[in-house]
Design a protein around this motif. Structure first.
Motif, PDB file in Angstrom:
ATOM      1  N   LEU A  17       0.850  -1.194   0.000  1.00 45.93           N
ATOM      2  CA  LEU A  17       0.000   0.000   0.000  1.00 45.93           C
ATOM      3  C   LEU A  17       0.879   1.235   0.000  1.00 45.93           C
ATOM      4  CD1 LEU A  17      -2.686  -1.003   2.649  1.00 45.93           C
ATOM      5  CD2 LEU A  17      -2.793  -1.258   0.180  1.00 45.93           C
ATOM      6  N   GLY A  18       0.327   2.337  -0.502  1.00 38.65           N
ATOM      7  CA  GLY A  18       1.065   3.590  -0.503  1.00 38.65           C
ATOM      8  C   GLY A  18       1.263   4.129   0.900  1.00 38.65           C
ATOM      9  N   ARG A  19       2.289   4.937   1.055  1.00 40.30           N
ATOM     10  CA  ARG A  19       2.580   5.543   2.357  1.00 40.30           C
ATOM     11  C   ARG A  19       1.503   6.560   2.721  1.00 40.30           C
ATOM     12  NH1 ARG A  19       8.033   7.957   1.153  1.00 40.30           N
ATOM     13  NH2 ARG A  19       7.787   7.014  -0.869  1.00 40.30           N
ATOM     14  N   THR A  20       1.124   6.589   3.965  1.00 38.62           N
ATOM     15  CA  THR A  20       0.123   7.551   4.423  1.00 38.62           C
ATOM     16  C   THR A  20       0.680   8.354   5.586  1.00 38.62           C
ATOM     17  OG1 THR A  20      -0.871   5.979   5.957  1.00 38.62           O
ATOM     18  CG2 THR A  20      -1.819   6.102   3.763  1.00 38.62           C
ATOM     19  N   THR A  21       0.094   9.518   5.769  1.00 38.08           N
ATOM     20  CA  THR A  21       0.413  10.348   6.929  1.00 38.08           C
ATOM     21  C   THR A  21      -0.892  10.667   7.639  1.00 38.08           C
ATOM     22  OG1 THR A  21       0.192  12.392   5.674  1.00 38.08           O
ATOM     23  CG2 THR A  21       2.379  11.415   5.750  1.00 38.08           C
ATOM     24  N   HIS A  78      -2.121  10.596   1.272  1.00 36.45           N
ATOM     25  CA  HIS A  78      -1.537   9.445   0.576  1.00 36.45           C
ATOM     26  C   HIS A  78      -0.417   9.947  -0.323  1.00 36.45           C
ATOM     27  CE1 HIS A  78      -4.598   6.653   1.958  1.00 36.45           C
ATOM     28  NE2 HIS A  78      -5.433   7.663   1.821  1.00 36.45           N
ATOM     29  N   ARG A  79       0.799   9.857   0.187  1.00 36.88           N
ATOM     30  CA  ARG A  79       1.960  10.463  -0.459  1.00 36.88           C
ATOM     31  C   ARG A  79       2.277   9.863  -1.829  1.00 36.88           C
ATOM     32  NH1 ARG A  79       3.793  14.951   2.342  1.00 36.88           N
ATOM     33  NH2 ARG A  79       2.675  14.872   4.278  1.00 36.88           N
ATOM     34  N   GLN A  80       1.797   8.668  -2.097  1.00 33.73           N
ATOM     35  CA  GLN A  80       2.065   8.020  -3.375  1.00 33.73           C
ATOM     36  C   GLN A  80       0.770   7.859  -4.179  1.00 33.73           C
ATOM     37  OE1 GLN A  80       3.879   4.628  -1.409  1.00 33.73           O
ATOM     38  NE2 GLN A  80       5.813   5.134  -2.395  1.00 33.73           N
ATOM     39  N   LEU A  82      -0.508   8.970  -6.905  1.00 32.69           N
ATOM     40  CA  LEU A  82      -0.487   8.730  -8.349  1.00 32.69           C
ATOM     41  C   LEU A  82       0.160   7.395  -8.717  1.00 32.69           C
ATOM     42  CD1 LEU A  82       0.207  12.320  -9.655  1.00 32.69           C
ATOM     43  CD2 LEU A  82      -1.966  11.107  -9.425  1.00 32.69           C
ATOM     44  N   ARG A  83       0.648   6.664  -7.738  1.00 34.24           N
ATOM     45  CA  ARG A  83       1.124   5.300  -7.959  1.00 34.24           C
ATOM     46  C   ARG A  83       0.105   4.280  -7.469  1.00 34.24           C
ATOM     47  NH1 ARG A  83       6.500   4.341  -5.231  1.00 34.24           N
ATOM     48  NH2 ARG A  83       6.318   2.410  -6.392  1.00 34.24           N
ATOM     49  N   GLU A  84      -0.892   4.745  -6.715  1.00 38.31           N
ATOM     50  CA  GLU A  84      -1.924   3.866  -6.174  1.00 38.31           C
ATOM     51  C   GLU A  84      -3.057   3.721  -7.174  1.00 38.31           C
ATOM     52  OE1 GLU A  84      -3.274   5.570  -2.534  1.00 38.31           O
ATOM     53  OE2 GLU A  84      -1.349   5.324  -1.527  1.00 38.31           O
ATOM     54  N   ALA A  85      -3.840   2.668  -7.002  1.00 39.11           N
ATOM     55  CA  ALA A  85      -4.969   2.405  -7.897  1.00 39.11           C
ATOM     56  C   ALA A  85      -5.938   3.587  -7.927  1.00 39.11           C
ATOM     57  CB  ALA A  85      -5.695   1.133  -7.463  1.00 39.11           C
ATOM     58  N   ALA A  86      -6.243   4.160  -6.791  1.00 36.38           N
ATOM     59  CA  ALA A  86      -7.209   5.264  -6.736  1.00 36.38           C
ATOM     60  C   ALA A  86      -6.744   6.459  -7.551  1.00 36.38           C
ATOM     61  CB  ALA A  86      -7.455   5.675  -5.288  1.00 36.38           C
ATOM     62  N   GLY A  87      -5.486   6.815  -7.462  1.00 36.84           N
ATOM     63  CA  GLY A  87      -4.961   7.954  -8.210  1.00 36.84           C
ATOM     64  C   GLY A  87      -4.896   7.702  -9.703  1.00 36.84           C
ATOM     65  N   VAL A  88      -4.437   6.508 -10.082  1.00 36.31           N
ATOM     66  CA  VAL A  88      -4.347   6.174 -11.504  1.00 36.31           C
ATOM     67  C   VAL A  88      -5.741   6.132 -12.122  1.00 36.31           C
ATOM     68  CG1 VAL A  88      -3.654   4.392 -13.148  1.00 36.31           C
ATOM     69  CG2 VAL A  88      -2.162   4.943 -11.226  1.00 36.31           C
ATOM     70  N   VAL A  89      -6.685   5.522 -11.409  1.00 32.97           N
ATOM     71  CA  VAL A  89      -8.054   5.442 -11.921  1.00 32.97           C
ATOM     72  C   VAL A  89      -8.660   6.841 -12.042  1.00 32.97           C
ATOM     73  CG1 VAL A  89     -10.386   4.671 -11.315  1.00 32.97           C
ATOM     74  CG2 VAL A  89      -8.485   3.083 -11.220  1.00 32.97           C
ATOM     75  N   PRO A 125     -12.289  -1.783  -0.924  1.00 37.10           N
ATOM     76  CA  PRO A 125     -11.509  -1.800   0.320  1.00 37.10           C
ATOM     77  C   PRO A 125     -10.142  -1.143   0.117  1.00 37.10           C
ATOM     78  CG  PRO A 125     -12.343  -3.988  -0.213  1.00 37.10           C
ATOM     79  CD  PRO A 125     -12.644  -3.114  -1.378  1.00 37.10           C
ATOM     80  N   LYS A 126      -9.547  -0.679   1.199  1.00 38.66           N
ATOM     81  CA  LYS A 126      -8.286   0.050   1.067  1.00 38.66           C
ATOM     82  C   LYS A 126      -7.182  -0.813   0.465  1.00 38.66           C
ATOM     83  CE  LYS A 126      -6.280  -0.657   5.633  1.00 38.66           C
ATOM     84  NZ  LYS A 126      -5.807  -0.003   6.835  1.00 38.66           N
ATOM     85  N   THR A 127      -7.258  -2.129   0.635  1.00 36.21           N
ATOM     86  CA  THR A 127      -6.221  -2.989   0.053  1.00 36.21           C
ATOM     87  C   THR A 127      -6.295  -3.015  -1.471  1.00 36.21           C
ATOM     88  OG1 THR A 127      -7.662  -4.907   0.374  1.00 36.21           O
ATOM     89  CG2 THR A 127      -5.988  -4.486   2.064  1.00 36.21           C
ATOM     90  N   ILE A 128      -7.410  -2.603  -2.025  1.00 38.47           N
ATOM     91  CA  ILE A 128      -7.535  -2.472  -3.482  1.00 38.47           C
ATOM     92  C   ILE A 128      -7.320  -1.019  -3.882  1.00 38.47           C
ATOM     93  CG2 ILE A 128      -9.149  -2.609  -5.420  1.00 38.47           C
ATOM     94  CD1 ILE A 128     -10.432  -5.019  -3.986  1.00 38.47           C
ATOM     95  N   ARG A 129      -7.971  -0.112  -3.187  1.00 41.01           N
ATOM     96  CA  ARG A 129      -7.959   1.309  -3.533  1.00 41.01           C
ATOM     97  C   ARG A 129      -6.560   1.928  -3.414  1.00 41.01           C
ATOM     98  NH1 ARG A 129     -11.697   2.578  -0.034  1.00 41.01           N
ATOM     99  NH2 ARG A 129     -10.323   3.498   1.484  1.00 41.01           N
ATOM    100  N   HIS A 130      -5.814   1.542  -2.402  1.00 42.23           N
ATOM    101  CA  HIS A 130      -4.500   2.165  -2.162  1.00 42.23           C
ATOM    102  C   HIS A 130      -3.330   1.229  -2.475  1.00 42.23           C
ATOM    103  CE1 HIS A 130      -6.389   5.707  -0.681  1.00 42.23           C
ATOM    104  NE2 HIS A 130      -7.093   5.004   0.181  1.00 42.23           N
ATOM    105  N   ARG A 131      -3.599   0.201  -3.264  1.00 43.50           N
ATOM    106  CA  ARG A 131      -2.540  -0.713  -3.692  1.00 43.50           C
ATOM    107  C   ARG A 131      -1.613   0.008  -4.655  1.00 43.50           C
ATOM    108  NH1 ARG A 131      -3.628  -6.784  -5.375  1.00 43.50           N
ATOM    109  NH2 ARG A 131      -4.728  -6.483  -3.445  1.00 43.50           N
ATOM    110  N   ILE A 132      -0.327  -0.176  -4.470  1.00 39.95           N
ATOM    111  CA  ILE A 132       0.669   0.414  -5.360  1.00 39.95           C
ATOM    112  C   ILE A 132       0.691  -0.393  -6.658  1.00 39.95           C
ATOM    113  CG2 ILE A 132       3.126   0.845  -5.702  1.00 39.95           C
ATOM    114  CD1 ILE A 132       2.106   2.747  -3.723  1.00 39.95           C
ATOM    115  N   TRP A 133       0.470   0.282  -7.783  1.00 38.95           N
ATOM    116  CA  TRP A 133       0.479  -0.396  -9.079  1.00 38.95           C
ATOM    117  C   TRP A 133       1.844  -0.391  -9.727  1.00 38.95           C
ATOM    118  CZ3 TRP A 133      -4.607   1.056 -12.081  1.00 38.95           C
ATOM    119  CH2 TRP A 133      -5.665   0.328 -11.525  1.00 38.95           C
ATOM    120  N   PHE A 134       2.608   0.656  -9.503  1.00 39.10           N
ATOM    121  CA  PHE A 134       3.960   0.711 -10.084  1.00 39.10           C
ATOM    122  C   PHE A 134       4.848   1.579  -9.234  1.00 39.10           C
ATOM    123  CE2 PHE A 134       1.250   3.757 -12.253  1.00 39.10           C
ATOM    124  CZ  PHE A 134       1.947   4.929 -12.119  1.00 39.10           C
TER     125      PHE A 134
END
Length: 134
Positions: A17-21, A78-80, A82-89, A125-134
């Motif tokens: 998952l992407g890094r969060t603050t 979510h610091r990453q 644009l690498r997570e599924a939510a950002g790319v989508v 779920p967050k494990t899908i939404r915030h999964r790092i794709w690349f």
């Protein structure tokens, strides 16, 4: 059956998952208000596309502006993004809607597909939404 559930649970925990603050409470509340405005603007635009009515540009501006604000509030946490599924989508959805507005692709199926894609990823779920794709 319980062993299978534990096995699947451990697979989910191993997802990158992407890094969060942390985010301040006021920002969370602002995000909820902005999300509601975004849904109103997007719903009116979707209705206009589906019913063949004139697109109310003020609602399109509301959807676009609130969408940008949502991306900013999510990117802060979510610091990453644009690498997570939510950002790319979100970027893909924006491109699809832009192509439809410019007449490069059929409007109704494109906008409907973008909304289905956005709904799926915003409620996943967050494990899908915030999964790092690349």
């Amino acid at each position: 059956m319980i062993a299978d559930r534990k096995k699947n649970s451990s697979k989910i925990k191993n997802v990158r998952l992407g890094r969060t603050t942390e985010r301040p409470y006021w920002m969370m509340m602002l995000s909820i208000i902005v999300r509601a405005a975004h849904q109103i603007g997007a719903a009116v635009c979707l209705g206009a596309f589906l019913l063949g009515a004139d697109l109310p540009w003020s609602y399109l501006v509301l959807a676009a502006t609130s969408g940008c604000l949502l991306m900013l509030t999510e990117a802060r946490r979510h610091r990453q993004l644009l690498r997570e599924a939510a950002g790319v989508v979100t970027l893909v959805k924006t491109a699809i809607i832009g192509m439809a507005l410019h007449g490069w692709i059929p409007v109704v199926p494109a906008v409907l597909f973008a909304f289905v894609l956005a709904s799926f990823y915003s409620h996943a779920p967050k494990t899908i939404r915030h999964r790092i794709w690349f």
